[in-house]
Write a protein that holds these residues in place. Structure first.
Motif, PDB file in Angstrom:
ATOM      1  N   SER A1556      -4.201  -0.663   9.924  1.00 18.14           N
ATOM      2  CA  SER A1556      -3.152   0.355   9.747  1.00 18.14           C
ATOM      3  C   SER A1556      -3.050   0.721   8.278  1.00 18.14           C
ATOM      4  O   SER A1556      -3.296  -0.109   7.395  1.00 18.14           O
ATOM      5  N   SER A1557      -2.681   1.981   8.029  1.00 25.29           N
ATOM      6  CA  SER A1557      -2.424   2.443   6.666  1.00 25.29           C
ATOM      7  C   SER A1557      -1.069   3.134   6.635  1.00 25.29           C
ATOM      8  O   SER A1557      -0.586   3.618   7.676  1.00 25.29           O
ATOM      9  N   THR A1562      -0.228   0.609   1.085  1.00 28.36           N
ATOM     10  CA  THR A1562      -1.001  -0.546   1.545  1.00 28.36           C
ATOM     11  C   THR A1562      -1.727  -0.220   2.840  1.00 28.36           C
ATOM     12  O   THR A1562      -1.390   0.717   3.560  1.00 28.36           O
ATOM     13  N   MET A1563      -2.726  -1.040   3.105  1.00 29.39           N
ATOM     14  CA  MET A1563      -3.386  -1.093   4.402  1.00 29.39           C
ATOM     15  C   MET A1563      -3.315  -2.534   4.886  1.00 29.39           C
ATOM     16  O   MET A1563      -3.300  -3.467   4.083  1.00 29.39           O
ATOM     17  N   ILE A1578      -3.596  -8.028   3.842  1.00 27.42           N
ATOM     18  CA  ILE A1578      -2.997  -6.868   3.177  1.00 27.42           C
ATOM     19  C   ILE A1578      -3.936  -6.388   2.079  1.00 27.42           C
ATOM     20  O   ILE A1578      -4.421  -7.175   1.258  1.00 27.42           O
ATOM     21  N   PHE A1579      -4.200  -5.076   2.070  1.00 28.27           N
ATOM     22  CA  PHE A1579      -5.029  -4.451   1.046  1.00 28.27           C
ATOM     23  C   PHE A1579      -4.129  -3.537   0.214  1.00 28.27           C
ATOM     24  O   PHE A1579      -3.544  -2.590   0.745  1.00 28.27           O
ATOM     25  N   SER A1580      -4.031  -3.836  -1.035  1.00 26.04           N
ATOM     26  CA  SER A1580      -3.203  -3.025  -1.933  1.00 26.04           C
ATOM     27  C   SER A1580      -4.019  -2.679  -3.164  1.00 26.04           C
ATOM     28  O   SER A1580      -5.089  -3.235  -3.403  1.00 26.04           O
ATOM     29  N   GLY A1581      -3.496  -1.757  -3.956  1.00 24.72           N
ATOM     30  CA  GLY A1581      -4.201  -1.334  -5.160  1.00 24.72           C
ATOM     31  C   GLY A1581      -4.145   0.152  -5.396  1.00 24.72           C
ATOM     32  O   GLY A1581      -4.409   0.628  -6.503  1.00 24.72           O
TER      33      GLY A1581
END
Length: 1662
Positions: A1556-1557, A1562-1563, A1578-1581
């Protein structure tokens, strides 16, 4: 009625223990008959059936291997138990003139039939036997109580051998069975029927399949086995008994229901299984016989899930029981077995009090009261779980109760095993199990069975044959590796114990040299004493009070759910749940198992004599009620005034009774309780003869009529069932025995749906006496309940017959037609003849007539025949059958069923004619057309390339080459480069055959000169340069050899491409602008001689192509240093000045190039001109004259014709790919005929190349000129050499995406203005040649454009939207697109015309379908164009409008999200709305607008087109919540807060993953296998909200602001991972993209991605 214990006793007296059974087999047959294990109907190892194995000697005289071993069942029947079978064998022996003594005549011999058919003559066996002569008196002398006679035996085993038995006979029979010659003649007759020649025998066979009955005593019918009757290979007369030889079926229906119920994939498969069962039963009834013991255990299933009904071997048991009833045998003292001689088993199990009845309730109460020992109760549980004595793969299991460190003492805690924990947990430790559970992709604690085959064989190593130890433990027998003591054995294994360690002291004694006896603990003086102490420990009060915990872990509620997690007992589930299994974990109980009553515990040697147990079920009810009264009184008496203790005892008693009540299904009942009748049944005839075609009248046309499906029926209605009941009232059971079989049918049918038995003893009594149906009956589907109730009617005369049920509407026409097609394929005939029959029947139109669904069901039964070892003729039939399936199946079915078969054929390393046939262009074109370009590229294209290297066969390589060449234009340049050119280059040095190089060359010729110059030649230069650089390094020998082969492949490719280019282009690309690579190779000191020869040969080809003038001016100056080096080299000097240096020494050095280059260049340029350019010509010519007798003749400017070693005679490398190959003529009709180089050398190019696209002016300018003002296709695609990664790239193995990684360059290749406003959504077609963009058009109206990628021109569009388009779906149906702006428009992509439109009733304007585009007026619908262009839907969005879409390709449905949180299903094909899943008002979110939808596995590009139904659907909401719903019911599975903002996209790359995005920057990646959805990555940046992402494999590309982000789905211990934002630059690394990115989609096979921007631009990037 007789006592059941007595029944078991006398039945067991007729059985041997398994050890005696093994000895008898070895004595009467041979020790080469390997006894695998015995089959028992009781908890003890006694029985008359053995699973044996024989290694068949190959007919060609070679030694047998493991694959030549055949397992079979050997059933021993006493002569007195089966009089009809005995008379049948005696009559067979008498008819063939044999005597009581076994003579030479009985030995099997081979004879020729018709000159080419080989048949085995086994004395008494003849496949075309006439009817046995039976007198009238003899026919009536049969045993009436069995309902069988000699005629019945003959009909049930028509092709079985009957005679004296020996090992030779068994071996020959198994050879016949494996080769498929038992029913080969019948199969040939069926084939003749398809050719227009029918026979009475074939008509009789199809009559039985069609349910037309047996027409009474038809003589020919006795030679035809019904395909659903378990075949009997032979009936062998042995001394005092008969051996039945039966093929071993891998599964029974009982196995499937216990261990893999999901193998019954659908309701259709259940109906098909029941149809087979009823067809076999109807055939038996038509013979005037009955089955009598129908149950799931009597239904065998083959590997292909074909049903075999066990009859003949089951009949022996019923005959035995009837015989006992007839003679009124009564036993005074129960005995376990009666073996011949001094069998130790009679003493081992003498104290056991087990019965053969399946009344678990009674057994449980006896154990609970102390009347059964722990050991006996464990055996009963093992039997219920399906475990088998002696079978190492699923052996009977027992708990370890002590650790053998000290002598067991109940007064001490030392040495006792903790039964609350599994042995696996005790061995591994809690810490390791917790780590395994938390880190595994599929959470689990236990990865193996509680008792593995390795453990069983290690336990019994001292008694098992060495052959079994080598196959199951270790291939190299090493006796010292086996544990030598009991304590060491216990510590070594994480598995549980076996019963032998509690009963049999012989297990400690070794029969093998070098392996010592297993040492008993020091506190036991002998094995016998140890067995006694060990058994006493098992029966101790301590163990009796704790063993219920072990029951829960091994058989009970701690195998699943939260209890399994707490007990650290979660097992690893099967990776293929739909794969049938015959073993596995079986959960018997769902509640905690009660403890044993302490007050009544007994020692095993003090058991009271076993009381008589009444078998009638009503008495069980009395026992239970009496127990409650007695136990309540005893509890009060024991309380001594303590009310609390009384309450505890009563609660325990209540739990025990509840436990007993809830597990009544462990005592299943399948037969009605009436006594067996003694009357013989009449043959069952389903209909009047006048209504049926006579068997001799059944021809091909009549047969095809039964395949024709007029109406698939749809849902089964109650009216149809009532009408069937009324019409079939005259087709009822004609005898009570037949009615009993039909009662069993009803029970089996109910169990298939309920997954548990319908009746137990108590419920059966309640039904038969009071008419009360079990509560489970209410859970049956209505149509099934109707049939079950018909079958189990109390009045047996009203029960339908088997043939009557076959005609019921419960069985759709698809079942009947599929059965008629599949049944003949299960005859005991050869694979080739069965394949030929299937292909011929399909060719006559059977598959087409039965419809796509029925054809799909037939597919799984036909594919094993296609995959079997095939001759060339059989391969033709297999190819033809595959083509028929391609034409009849739907695309999803082709992907699921046909493509895996094609893949397995192409993956095979061995040559097969079938592979060549599948690689034909016509076949693959049809596959491409059906499955689509994406599936073809993913599943088939890499396998085509794999047939061009690694010792590929010449024929298959030639066909593969033709396919690659023929597909290049349709694939397009980007896909061709990344999926064909680069993988082929990747094969350089890895055995790439000449056809592979020819493919590279000819693809270049097809795609034109510009393609060669821009794409292929730069890649070739990079390959050769990289290999040259590697040659400078000191590499190991394998790498050096690979490097040399890669250089040769590269040079051969360049040589072929040179023939396609003008000389000016060759001069510019290969000679002028850089150091001539060929010369660089020739000057290299570390290059192998073969490489030098190839480099020299290709250099000469270039020189001939550019001509003498350009050679003299551009090539010779670069060769001057080479000639100087050769002239002044040490070898040349010595050779000229000294006779001590031989010519052979110089020939093997680099100076051999002189002989290759000098004469050829001199001939091309002329000797005088060449000498002027080469200052060392004198030295070189002197050497050539002295060693090769080469001398230039001044007359005619030619070399001397009489030279002994002319250049033509020197062995030089010429690429074999340029020799004329007739296989290339397959290309005729698609633009090519013979290889390009062949045409070039003949002075005429027959390749339709586009070399004219590269033009040069008359002066020597080398710049190509454009052929027209219009740019050529794919003009914007850059050279692949820009992404060259050097030797690292070459060192990979070619093919799939994971092997050729996609490295994102973040480079913009081309930009086009797509919309005047924001570009909101992109959708790339599967062929990667078309992109659809949706967004804002003129006047803020929505518009969709269709872009052709090759030219990046807008070729069409749809302009019927009034609002901004927010979603696009490309439908799998032809040329249909769905676009959404609050309403959903379905339109034609070619014409732009509106086909249909969907909206909800509360919308301001309702739209209806039209053939032309309609204006849609949705003013005031709440959509804010500004908000839409910004990527955020307004909170005022009308709840009745559609917000997003998701296409469900498996059923061609569209799922639409709505502004009120609901989900609407739309049927695109029928143009109608389906059901609506409304949102839950209790959801904790203010607004429930659905912003994104996906389904299980929908974003897996590698399996995107697979037509399987998803198991879940996920909906993302604008509040940040995610709702997970069951795809079948719409029930909410989970609802959680996933993000802090608007969810912009959802994707499901795998069945268990959800990505999900959100606008919260975040994703997240959610693993749905975890118990809690809060466990995520969690993918952040990103610095802004993530507006979208796209997935390919394990890589994710996301867009946020004006940057893309790269991340990976690969698992990492860190749950918070950082996205790497990157800016997009133009391809020349110039201008930076400043536009905000709004959408993204990938072109995976082109290694490109497309992005849309908020200012309306479409950008193609790499």
């Amino acid at each position: 009625m007789r006592d059941e214990a007595t029944t078991f006793d006398h039945e067991s007296q007729q059985k041997n223990c398994f050890e005696c059974l093994q000895k008898r087999i070895e004595r009467d047959l041979s020790n080469r008959v390997l006894f695998c294990y015995g089959v028992s109907d009781s908890p003890l190892p006694f029985g008359s059936t053995a699973v044996c194995q024989v290694e068949l000697n190959k007919r060609d005289g070679t030694l047998p291997c493991k694959e030549d071993s055949v397992q079979f069942e050997l059933v021993a029947v006493e002569n007195t138990e089966n009089r009809c079978l005995q008379r049948y064998i005696d009559r067979k022996i008498l008819r063939n003139g044999t005597t009581e003594n076994r003579c030479e005549k009985d030995k099997p011999t081979l004879s020729k039939i018709n000159g080419n058919q080989v048949q085995v003559n086994l004395g008494a066996f003849e496949e075309e036997d006439e009817a046995l002569p039976v007198s009238e008196n003899e026919s009536h002398a049969c045993d009436d109580h069995t309902n069988f006679c000699e005629e019945t035996v003959s009909a049930l085993a028509p092709s079985a051998y009957a005679g004296y038995g020996s090992y030779k006979v068994i071996e020959e029979l198994l050879h016949r069975y494996v080769s498929g010659s038992f029913e080969h003649s019948l199969m040939l007759s069926l084939i003749l029927l398809l050719e227009g020649r029918s026979s009475k025998e074939v008509g009789t066979y199809f009559s039985s399949l069609l349910g037309l009955g047996n027409r009474g005593k038809n003589v020919s019918s006795r030679r035809l086995r019904h395909p659903n009757i378990a075949p009997t290979i032979g009936t062998l007369q042995m001394p005092g008994y008969i051996n039945l030889i039966l093929p071993k079926a891998p599964y029974t229906l009982e196995n499937i229901l216990h261990y893999s119920p999901e193998a019954l994939k659908s309701d259709w498969h259940i109906r098909f299984l029941m149809y087979q069962l009823l067809s076999a039963l109807g055939y038996i009834h038509s013979l005037g016989a009955t089955h009598g013991s129908l149950s799931p255990s009597s239904v065998k299933l083959t590997d292909s899930f074909w049903c075999w009904l066990s009859v003949l071997e089951r009949y022996s048991v019923r005959a035995r029981l009837s015989l006992m009833n007839e003679t009124k045998l009564v036993a005074s003292q129960p005995r376990v077995c009666l073996c011949h001689g001094n069998c130790p088993c009679s003493g081992l199990y003498a104290d056991l009090r087990l019965t053969n009845s399946s009344d678990w309730q009674r057994d449980f109460k006896m154990w609970w009261n102390g009347e059964l020992s722990n050991y006996e109760y464990l055996l009963i549980l093992n039997q219920l779980a399906g475990r088998r004595w002696g079978d190492p793969t699923f052996h009977t299991v027992m708990p370890w109760v002590i650790d053998f460190s000290v002598k067991p003492d109940e007064s001490s805690d030392a040495g006792w095993r903790d039964l609350r924990k599994s042995k696996w947990r005790l061995a591994k430790g809690d810490e390791q199990l917790d780590f395994t559970y938390s880190t595994s992709e599929i959470p689990h604690h236990v990865s193996d069975e509680c008792l593995s085959e390795l453990a069983v064989c290690s336990y019994k190593a001292r008694r098992l044959p060495l052959s079994i130890l080598r196959s199951s433990v270790r291939s190299v027998y090493e006796p010292n590796e086996y544990p030598s003591t009991m304590q060491r054995l216990y510590q070594w294994t994480p598995d549980e114990c076996i019963p032998e360690f509690y009963t049999d002291p012989r297990i400690f004694s070794s029969v093998h040299d070098g392996m010592s006896n297993l040492a008993v603990p020091s506190w036991a003086g002998s094995p016998e004493e140890f067995i006694s102490l060990h058994r006493a420990a098992l029966e101790s009060d301590r163990v009796s009070q704790e063993i219920n915990d072990w029951f829960d872990i091994t058989f009970g509620y701690k195998l699943s759910g939260e209890a399994a997690v707490v007990a650290k007992n979660v097992t690893l589930p099967s990776s293929e749940p739909q794969r049938p299994r015959s073993s596995g974990r079986c959960q018997l109980f769902t509640q905690p198992h009660p403890k044993r009553r302490r007050s009544l515990l007994k020692k095993p040697d003090r058991f009271k004599p076993q009381q008589e147990i009444i078998s009638q079920v009503q008495s069980n009810c009395d026992i239970v009620s009496t127990a409650i009264t007695e136990d309540a009184s005893s509890c009060i008496g024991m309380a001594d005034g303590s009310l609390r203790e009384v309450e505890n005892n009563l609660e325990q008693l209540e739990r025990t009774m509840s436990f007993c009540e809830q597990n009544r299904h462990l005592s299943p009942c399948y037969n009605s309780p009436q006594d067996c009748t003694t009357q013989r049944t009449s043959p069952e005839l389903p209909r009047k003869y006048d209504d049926l075609p006579h068997p001799s009248d059944i021809d091909l046309n009549t047969l095809l009529e039964y395949f024709n499906i007029v109406d698939d029926g749809g849902d089964l209605g109650f009216q149809e069932l009532l009408l069937w009941k009324q019409k079939s009232s005259h087709q009822r059971s004609q005898s009570e025995d037949v009615a009993r079989d039909m009662f069993s049918v009803g029970c089996v049918l109910a169990e298939l749906y309920l997954k548990r038995p319908l009746f137990d003893p108590i419920s059966l009594v309640a039904y038969t006496e009071h008419g009360l149906l079990p509560g489970l009956f209410q859970k049956l589907p209505p149509h099934v309940a109707f049939l079950v109730e018909e079958c189990i009617q109390k009045d047996w005369k009203r029960r339908p017959s088997a043939y009557c049920l076959l005609e019921s509407p419960y069985f759709p026409q698809t079942v009947r037609s599929a059965y008629l097609f599949i049944a003949p394929l299960h005859l005991l005939a050869s694979n080739g003849s069965r394949l030929q029959f299937a292909a011929k029947l399909a060719g006559e139109g059977a598959l087409r007539l039965m419809g796509s669904f029925a054809a799909e069901m037939c597919m799984s039964y036909c594919m094993p025949l296609v995959m079997s070892s095939l001759s060339d003729s059989e391969a033709e039939w297999a190819s033809f059958l595959l083509k028929e399936f391609l034409r009849c199946l739907k695309p999803q079915a082709v992907i699921v069923s046909v493509l895996p078969v094609i893949q397995r054929v192409l993956q095979s390393s061995e040559y097969s004619h079938l592979k060549v046939l599948l690689l034909q262009n016509s076949f693959m074109r049809e596959v491409w057309k059906i499955v689509g370009k994406r599936s073809y590229l993913q599943k088939i294209h890499p396998l085509i390339i794999s047939n061009l290297y690694l010792l590929a066969h010449k024929n298959s390589a030639s066909s593969a080459s033709v396919l690659l060449i023929a597909s290049c234009e349709e694939l397009g340049i980007p896909v061709t480069i990344h999926q064909t050119i680069l993988p082929l280059i990747n094969c350089f040095g890895k055995g790439l055959v000449a056809d592979g190089i020819d493919s590279l060359v000819r693809i270049g010729g097809i795609l034109g000169g510009n393609f060669i110059v821009r794409q292929v030649l730069p890649l070739m230069r990079n390959v050769i340069s990289s290999c040259i650089e590697l040659s400078h390094m000191n590499n190991p020998e394998p790498l050096q050899s690979w490097n040399s082969l890669a250089l040769i492949n590269g040079l051969d490719t360049v040589d072929g491409l040179v023939a396609l280019l003008p000389r000016e282009v060759i001069l510019k690309e290969l000679v002028q602008d850089q150091v001539f690579l060929h010369v660089k190779i020739l000057m290299h000191p570390n290059v192998e001689q073969t490489v030098l020869q190839v480099a020299g040969t290709t250099l000469l080809s270039i020189c001939q192509k550019i001509g003498p003038d350009l050679t003299a001016s551009h090539v010779l100056p670069q060769l001057r240093d080479l000639f100087d080096e050769l002239a002044f080299s040490q070898e040349t000097t010595y050779a000229l000045g000294s006779e001590s240096i031989s010519g052979e020494d110089f020939t093997g050095s680099r100076a051999e190039l002189l002989l290759l280059l000098y004469p050829s260049l001199a001939s091309l340029l002329g000797i005088e001109k060449f000498r002027r350019c080469c200052t060392t010509w004198l030295l070189l010519e002197q050497y050539l004259y002295k060693h090769y007798n080469w001398k230039w003749e001044h007359t005619g400017e030619t070399c001397r014709a009489g030279c002994e070693n002319s250049p033509a005679q020197i062995k030089s490398h010429k690429p074999s790919s340029y020799e004329y190959n007739p296989a290339k003529l397959l290309l005729n009709g698609v633009g090519w005929s013979i290889p390009q180089s062949q045409g070039a050398r003949s002075g005429k190019s027959s390749v339709n190349s586009k070399s004219d696209d590269v033009r040069v002016t008359s002066d020597e300018k080398t710049e190509p000129l454009p052929s027209s003002v219009k740019p050529e296709p794919w003009f914007w695609f850059p050279s692949s050499a820009d992404n060259w990664d050097g030797p690292d790239f070459l060192n990979r193995t070619g093919g799939l995406k994971d092997e050729l990684p996609w490295k994102i360059r973040a480079s913009i290749l081309y930009t086009v203005r797509a919309h005047p406003g924001a570009l909101r959504v992109l959708a790339v077609a599967d062929d990667e040649c078309t992109v659809f963009s949706g967004g804002v058009g003129s006047g803020f109206k929505g518009v969709v454009h269709q872009w052709e990628l090759s030219s990046l021109n807008c070729i069409s569009g749809y302009f019927g939207h009034e609002e901004v388009v927010n979603d696009i779906c490309i439908l799998s149906s032809t040329e249909r697109i769905a676009s959404c702006d609050g309403t959903i428009h379905i339109w034609n992509s070619q014409t732009g015309k509106l086909l249909s439109c969907f909206s909800e009733p509360s919308a301001t304007s309702l739209l209806s379908g039209s053939s032309s585009a309609k204006k849609v007026n949705n003013e005031g619908n709440g959509v804010n164009p500004a908000a839409l262009s910004a990527g955020i839907l307004s909170t005022a969005f009308n709840g009745s409008l559609y917000t997003c879409m998701h296409y469900l390709g498996f059923n061609d449905k569209l799922l639409a999200g709505m502004g009120n949180g609901s989900l609407r299903f739309l049927d695109i094909a029928q143009d109608q709305k389906l059901h609506l899943w409304k949102s839950q008002t209790a959801e904790p979110c203010f607004s429930s607008l659905v912003s994104a939808i996906c389904s299980c596995g929908s974003d897996n590009h590698q399996s995107k087109a697979v037509g399987s139904s998803p198991s879940w659907v996920a909906a993302g909401l604008n509040s940040g919540h995610i709702r997970l719903l069951d795809a079948r019911s719409g029930n909410i599975v989970a609802l959680w807060r996933a993000h802090d903002g608007f969810i912009t996209k959802l994707a499901a790359p795998e069945g268990h993953l959800l990505v999900s995005s959100s606008l919260d920057r975040t994703m997240s990646v959610w693993d749905l296998r975890r118990n809690s959805p809060n466990q995520r990555y969690i993918f952040s940046g990103h610095s802004g909200g993530v507006s979208g992402f796209s997935i390919w494999g394990q890589d994710m590309i996301s867009v946020s602001g004006n940057k893309i982000g790269l991340s990976s789905l690969c698992h990492s211990e860190d749950r918070h991972q950082q996205v790497i934002p990157r800016k997009l630059y133009t391809s020349d690394r110039g201008a930076r993209n400043m536009s905000a990115l709004s959408s993204i989609d990938i072109l995976p096979f082109s290694r490109l991605f497309a992005v849309g921007t908020e200012d309306g631009f479409l950008k193609i990037c790499c």
